[in-house]
Motif scaffolding. Structure first.
Motif, PDB file in Angstrom:
ATOM      1  N   ASP A  40       0.833  -1.214   0.000  1.00  0.00           N
ATOM      2  CA  ASP A  40       0.000   0.000   0.000  1.00  0.00           C
ATOM      3  C   ASP A  40       0.862   1.257   0.000  1.00  0.00           C
ATOM      4  O   ASP A  40       0.581   2.235  -0.704  1.00  0.00           O
ATOM      5  N   ASP A  41       1.921   1.216   0.806  1.00  0.00           N
ATOM      6  CA  ASP A  41       2.817   2.372   0.893  1.00  0.00           C
ATOM      7  C   ASP A  41       3.504   2.618  -0.451  1.00  0.00           C
ATOM      8  O   ASP A  41       3.593   3.757  -0.925  1.00  0.00           O
ATOM      9  N   ALA A  42       3.974   1.541  -1.088  1.00  0.00           N
ATOM     10  CA  ALA A  42       4.664   1.680  -2.380  1.00  0.00           C
ATOM     11  C   ALA A  42       3.731   2.256  -3.436  1.00  0.00           C
ATOM     12  O   ALA A  42       4.114   3.154  -4.208  1.00  0.00           O
ATOM     13  N   ILE A  43       2.504   1.752  -3.501  1.00  0.00           N
ATOM     14  CA  ILE A  43       1.547   2.256  -4.491  1.00  0.00           C
ATOM     15  C   ILE A  43       1.279   3.747  -4.259  1.00  0.00           C
ATOM     16  O   ILE A  43       1.208   4.539  -5.206  1.00  0.00           O
ATOM     17  N   GLY A  44       1.155   4.135  -2.994  1.00  0.00           N
ATOM     18  CA  GLY A  44       0.944   5.545  -2.688  1.00  0.00           C
ATOM     19  C   GLY A  44       2.089   6.419  -3.161  1.00  0.00           C
ATOM     20  O   GLY A  44       1.869   7.518  -3.690  1.00  0.00           O
ATOM     21  N   HIS A  45       3.319   5.942  -2.986  1.00  0.00           N
ATOM     22  CA  HIS A  45       4.482   6.708  -3.437  1.00  0.00           C
ATOM     23  C   HIS A  45       4.463   6.884  -4.957  1.00  0.00           C
ATOM     24  O   HIS A  45       4.760   7.971  -5.471  1.00  0.00           O
ATOM     25  N   VAL A  46       4.118   5.810  -5.686  1.00  0.00           N
ATOM     26  CA  VAL A  46       4.109   5.911  -7.145  1.00  0.00           C
ATOM     27  C   VAL A  46       3.017   6.867  -7.602  1.00  0.00           C
ATOM     28  O   VAL A  46       3.235   7.701  -8.491  1.00  0.00           O
ATOM     29  N   LYS A  47       1.837   6.771  -7.003  1.00  0.00           N
ATOM     30  CA  LYS A  47       0.751   7.663  -7.409  1.00  0.00           C
ATOM     31  C   LYS A  47       1.094   9.129  -7.141  1.00  0.00           C
ATOM     32  O   LYS A  47       0.687  10.018  -7.900  1.00  0.00           O
ATOM     33  N   SER A  48       1.867   9.379  -6.085  1.00  0.00           N
ATOM     34  CA  SER A  48       2.255  10.755  -5.773  1.00  0.00           C
ATOM     35  C   SER A  48       3.425  11.227  -6.623  1.00  0.00           C
ATOM     36  O   SER A  48       3.692  12.423  -6.703  1.00  0.00           O
ATOM     37  N   GLY A  49       4.132  10.272  -7.249  1.00  0.00           N
ATOM     38  CA  GLY A  49       5.298  10.623  -8.059  1.00  0.00           C
ATOM     39  C   GLY A  49       6.529  10.932  -7.241  1.00  0.00           C
ATOM     40  O   GLY A  49       7.521  11.445  -7.765  1.00  0.00           O
ATOM     41  N   ARG A  50       6.500  10.595  -5.950  1.00  0.00           N
ATOM     42  CA  ARG A  50       7.624  10.900  -5.071  1.00  0.00           C
ATOM     43  C   ARG A  50       8.133   9.622  -4.400  1.00  0.00           C
ATOM     44  O   ARG A  50       7.432   8.634  -4.289  1.00  0.00           O
ATOM     45  N   ARG A  51       9.389   9.664  -3.968  1.00  0.00           N
ATOM     46  CA  ARG A  51      10.019   8.590  -3.198  1.00  0.00           C
ATOM     47  C   ARG A  51       9.943   7.248  -3.935  1.00  0.00           C
ATOM     48  O   ARG A  51       9.630   6.206  -3.356  1.00  0.00           O
ATOM     49  N   LEU A  52      10.258   7.271  -5.228  1.00  0.00           N
ATOM     50  CA  LEU A  52      10.158   6.045  -6.014  1.00  0.00           C
ATOM     51  C   LEU A  52      11.222   5.023  -5.617  1.00  0.00           C
ATOM     52  O   LEU A  52      10.987   3.812  -5.711  1.00  0.00           O
ATOM     53  N   LEU A  53      12.386   5.486  -5.184  1.00  0.00           N
ATOM     54  CA  LEU A  53      13.410   4.541  -4.735  1.00  0.00           C
ATOM     55  C   LEU A  53      12.946   3.799  -3.487  1.00  0.00           C
ATOM     56  O   LEU A  53      13.189   2.594  -3.344  1.00  0.00           O
ATOM     57  N   ARG A  54      12.280   4.506  -2.595  1.00  0.00           N
ATOM     58  CA  ARG A  54      11.720   3.835  -1.419  1.00  0.00           C
ATOM     59  C   ARG A  54      10.654   2.828  -1.845  1.00  0.00           C
ATOM     60  O   ARG A  54      10.590   1.714  -1.326  1.00  0.00           O
ATOM     61  N   ALA A  55       9.807   3.221  -2.780  1.00  0.00           N
ATOM     62  CA  ALA A  55       8.771   2.309  -3.267  1.00  0.00           C
ATOM     63  C   ALA A  55       9.396   1.041  -3.837  1.00  0.00           C
ATOM     64  O   ALA A  55       8.907  -0.071  -3.603  1.00  0.00           O
ATOM     65  N   GLU A  56      10.488   1.194  -4.589  1.00  0.00           N
ATOM     66  CA  GLU A  56      11.155   0.024  -5.170  1.00  0.00           C
ATOM     67  C   GLU A  56      11.668  -0.912  -4.077  1.00  0.00           C
ATOM     68  O   GLU A  56      11.546  -2.137  -4.185  1.00  0.00           O
ATOM     69  N   ARG A  57      12.224  -0.345  -3.010  1.00  0.00           N
ATOM     70  CA  ARG A  57      12.714  -1.178  -1.910  1.00  0.00           C
ATOM     71  C   ARG A  57      11.569  -1.905  -1.203  1.00  0.00           C
ATOM     72  O   ARG A  57      11.700  -3.077  -0.816  1.00  0.00           O
ATOM     73  N   LEU A  58      10.442  -1.231  -1.028  1.00  0.00           N
ATOM     74  CA  LEU A  58       9.295  -1.845  -0.377  1.00  0.00           C
ATOM     75  C   LEU A  58       8.760  -3.020  -1.196  1.00  0.00           C
ATOM     76  O   LEU A  58       8.449  -4.091  -0.646  1.00  0.00           O
ATOM     77  N   VAL A  59       8.638  -2.827  -2.496  1.00  0.00           N
ATOM     78  CA  VAL A  59       8.138  -3.900  -3.359  1.00  0.00           C
ATOM     79  C   VAL A  59       9.110  -5.075  -3.367  1.00  0.00           C
ATOM     80  O   VAL A  59       8.694  -6.243  -3.334  1.00  0.00           O
ATOM     81  N   ALA A  60      10.404  -4.791  -3.379  1.00  0.00           N
ATOM     82  CA  ALA A  60      11.394  -5.872  -3.353  1.00  0.00           C
ATOM     83  C   ALA A  60      11.290  -6.683  -2.070  1.00  0.00           C
ATOM     84  O   ALA A  60      11.421  -7.919  -2.084  1.00  0.00           O
ATOM     85  N   ALA A  61      11.035  -6.018  -0.954  1.00  0.00           N
ATOM     86  CA  ALA A  61      10.879  -6.726   0.316  1.00  0.00           C
ATOM     87  C   ALA A  61       9.656  -7.635   0.285  1.00  0.00           C
ATOM     88  O   ALA A  61       9.704  -8.787   0.733  1.00  0.00           O
ATOM     89  N   ALA A  62       8.549  -7.134  -0.257  1.00  0.00           N
ATOM     90  CA  ALA A  62       7.343  -7.962  -0.362  1.00  0.00           C
ATOM     91  C   ALA A  62       7.577  -9.141  -1.297  1.00  0.00           C
ATOM     92  O   ALA A  62       7.124 -10.266  -1.028  1.00  0.00           O
ATOM     93  N   ALA A  63       8.287  -8.891  -2.393  1.00  0.00           N
ATOM     94  CA  ALA A  63       8.583  -9.969  -3.345  1.00  0.00           C
ATOM     95  C   ALA A  63       9.421 -11.056  -2.695  1.00  0.00           C
ATOM     96  O   ALA A  63       9.171 -12.257  -2.886  1.00  0.00           O
ATOM     97  N   ALA A  64      10.417 -10.671  -1.921  1.00  0.00           N
ATOM     98  CA  ALA A  64      11.279 -11.646  -1.261  1.00  0.00           C
ATOM     99  C   ALA A  64      10.478 -12.515  -0.300  1.00  0.00           C
ATOM    100  O   ALA A  64      10.694 -13.738  -0.209  1.00  0.00           O
ATOM    101  N   ARG A  65       9.539 -11.933   0.408  1.00  0.00           N
ATOM    102  CA  ARG A  65       8.744 -12.705   1.371  1.00  0.00           C
ATOM    103  C   ARG A  65       7.787 -13.655   0.664  1.00  0.00           C
ATOM    104  O   ARG A  65       7.584 -14.794   1.108  1.00  0.00           O
ATOM    105  N   LEU A  66       7.197 -13.231  -0.445  1.00  0.00           N
ATOM    106  CA  LEU A  66       6.324 -14.125  -1.199  1.00  0.00           C
ATOM    107  C   LEU A  66       7.121 -15.271  -1.819  1.00  0.00           C
ATOM    108  O   LEU A  66       6.657 -16.415  -1.853  1.00  0.00           O
ATOM    109  N   HIS A  67       8.306 -14.964  -2.304  1.00  0.00           N
ATOM    110  CA  HIS A  67       9.162 -16.002  -2.873  1.00  0.00           C
ATOM    111  C   HIS A  67       9.542 -17.020  -1.804  1.00  0.00           C
ATOM    112  O   HIS A  67       9.508 -18.242  -2.041  1.00  0.00           O
ATOM    113  N   ALA A  68       9.877 -16.537  -0.621  1.00  0.00           N
ATOM    114  CA  ALA A  68      10.223 -17.436   0.479  1.00  0.00           C
ATOM    115  C   ALA A  68       9.031 -18.301   0.889  1.00  0.00           C
ATOM    116  O   ALA A  68       9.210 -19.425   1.380  1.00  0.00           O
TER     117      ALA A  68
END
Length: 246
Positions: free
Chosen positions: A172-200
């Motif tokens: 949710d936080d990552a999507i909010g960052h993308v929609k606002s057009g700000r903090r995209l690097l943070r959004a990328e890190r958040l999505v990567a963390a979620a991806a790692a947990r789903l993969h695990a």
């Protein structure tokens, strides 16, 4: 020309059907979708590309809020947009928004035009890969509506989601960052963390089931294969609109 569309045979110039895009959900995803359609089209000059009309209306009420019971229905605005597209000559319609597909049956019933289904197109691509366990990265609305759950079962796929905590703090936080057009690097890190947990947790492949997320998938795609639902919809539109019947 993209490799995914290299076998597509276009109709002769002048015979392409007109693609209508019901966009604005959100605007940046709509812009990226049109680029994806152009890239998926095997054309070597302008006249072979697909005639496209886009109605990008960010005033459409929030789809997730409507699904969760806290907001007005987006259906009237979506139907109005679809009718505008039909009036402009659209013969095939598409919505580059996963969550909006919860309302597609109602919108389809109010229009007389064929719609390309983003959910089905995405799962069809995954089914061809042999993957079985699919992690979904999307909005709470997409999750609550069970869009991928319902479509996955007939294809022999098992879908699952981030934990409630990960959904809230990461996706949710990552999507909010993308929609606002700000903090995209943070959004990328958040999505990567979620991806790692789903993969695990056993995911063979993930779906970027929110059209904002492909903008921040770089790190996640190095953890586990990620299928971009927006690209899947674009390729399906090219096949539907521009190919001859063979």
């Amino acid at each position: 020309m993209s490799s995914s569309a290299s076998s597509v045979r276009l109709r002769p110039p002048g015979e392409h059907r007109v693609l209508g895009v019901l966009g604005g959900m959100g605007p940046l995803a709509t812009a990226r979708f049109y680029e994806a359609v152009v890239r998926a089209t095997p054309a070597d000059h302008d006249q072979l590309h697909i005639p496209t009309v886009i109605w990008s209306d960010p005033r459409i009420p929030d789809r997730t809020a409507a699904i969760l019971g806290g907001g007005p229905s987006p259906v009237p605005a979506m139907v109005e947009g679809a009718r505008r597209l039909e009036a402009m000559g659209a013969e095939i319609l598409a919505m580059p928004c996963n969550t909006a597909h919860a309302f597609l049956p109602a919108v389809r019933a109010a229009t007389g035009t064929t719609w390309v289904d983003m959910i089905g197109a995405t799962l069809d691509r995954i089914a061809r890969t042999g993957a079985e366990r699919v992690g979904i990265l999307g909005t709470r609305g997409t999750r609550a509506a069970g869009l991928y759950d319902a479509a996955a079962a007939p294809r022999g796929l098992d879908v699952f989601y981030p934990s409630d905590t990960d959904q809230s703090l990461l996706i949710d936080d990552a999507i909010g960052h993308v929609k606002s057009g700000r903090r995209l690097l943070r959004a990328e890190r958040l999505v990567a963390a979620a991806a790692a947990r789903l993969h695990a947790a056993g995911a063979d492949v993930l779906i970027a089931a929110c059209t904002e997320l492909p903008l921040v998938l770089g790190a996640a795609s190095r953890v586990v294969p990620v299928v971009d639902s927006l690209d899947c919809l674009a390729s399906a539109c090219v096949r539907e609109v521009a190919t001859a019947v063979v």
